[in-house]
Design an enzyme around this catalytic site. Sequence first.
Site, PDB file in Angstrom:
ATOM      1  N   ASP A 197       8.278  68.059 106.515  1.00 12.56           N
ATOM      2  CA  ASP A 197       9.582  67.806 105.903  1.00 12.56           C
ATOM      3  C   ASP A 197       9.713  66.304 105.704  1.00 12.56           C
ATOM      4  OD1 ASP A 197      12.229  68.131 104.950  1.00 12.56           O
ATOM      5  OD2 ASP A 197      12.612  69.762 106.365  1.00 12.56           O
ATOM      6  N   HIS A 236      15.665  77.968  96.581  1.00 14.78           N
ATOM      7  CA  HIS A 236      17.016  78.230  96.062  1.00 14.78           C
ATOM      8  C   HIS A 236      17.855  76.960  95.949  1.00 14.78           C
ATOM      9  CE1 HIS A 236      19.490  78.999 100.041  1.00 14.78           C
ATOM     10  NE2 HIS A 236      18.811  77.872 100.101  1.00 14.78           N
TER      11      HIS A 236
END
Length: 328
Positions: A197, A236
């Site tokens: 990340d 998303h």
Amino acid sequence: MDASARMRAMVNGYQVSQALSVAASLRLSDHLADGPRTVGDLAAATGSHEPTLRRLLRALATVGVYARADDGRFALTELGATLRSDVPGSVAGWARLVGRPSYVQAWSALEDSVRTGANAFSSVHGTSVWEYRAARPEEQEIFDRAMTSLTGAAADAVARAYDFGRFGTVVDVGGGRGHLVAAILARHPGVRGVLFDQPEALADAAPGEGVTVIGGDFFAAVPEGGDAYLLKSVLHDWPDDESVAILRSCRRAMAPSGVVLIVEQVLDLAPAPVRTAFSDLNMLVMPGGRERELAEYGALLEAAGFRLGRAVPTGTDVFVIEGVPREP
């Protein structure tokens, strides 16, 4: 309840949401975990105005979050216990997030988004939600806690539903604090994990033994050589072009026999259609992404060099969608 009364209840739903957000911010359910307390005790513990706190508690008692005893004390109910910060499946982080002024203000611009297709958050605040939070550490922390609460509810279900044991290395792309990859390794101890990340998102990550933590930008590159690249609640957040770019990063990095695993809600398969449809609106308002139908995920995969495999249900709102590399 007649149609007008039902509609009024729906229209006024924001009032309950805001009251719950305040309760979560004050940690009222945490303070009630050991038993009923007087409003005075709770006001002292939370630094609140006692008469006004009584009004909040009374309102939340009418919807079953707290219970008011004959002696005036308030107690925790089974429903209210889900706002505790220290229980599995806690909703406290999410409740706190949705009451933040920046969040509420973005939703107030939904009409503009519907008329123009533009991202409401950027229209209101003049910057993306990611840049806004990066410049405000408190907002980023509240968001991270909300995402942790959502991931915690689904992590074990995902780890149970899919056979991760067949992989040597699972790379959790955009995995935040590492709850999902930790759940996978707990169920499949022979698997190695990589948590990837942005560096700032990994500051508090503690995924446990067997997990290598690497910081970076998934648009540029992801760690190489993995057998499965996991994207939970990542695509998303993004429009189609950016989603394809993330998938292509995974395609370039993976082992020849690797797969990409998209963990998302699916509009046309949703076990709870209301939640998924309104999550789609939330993606429009906040980051500018969208929930998708299975065929739409298939199109993203095709554009990135994959073919659509199975969509495995998990018993929660999300599915594990397989992307298998196409032959060059």
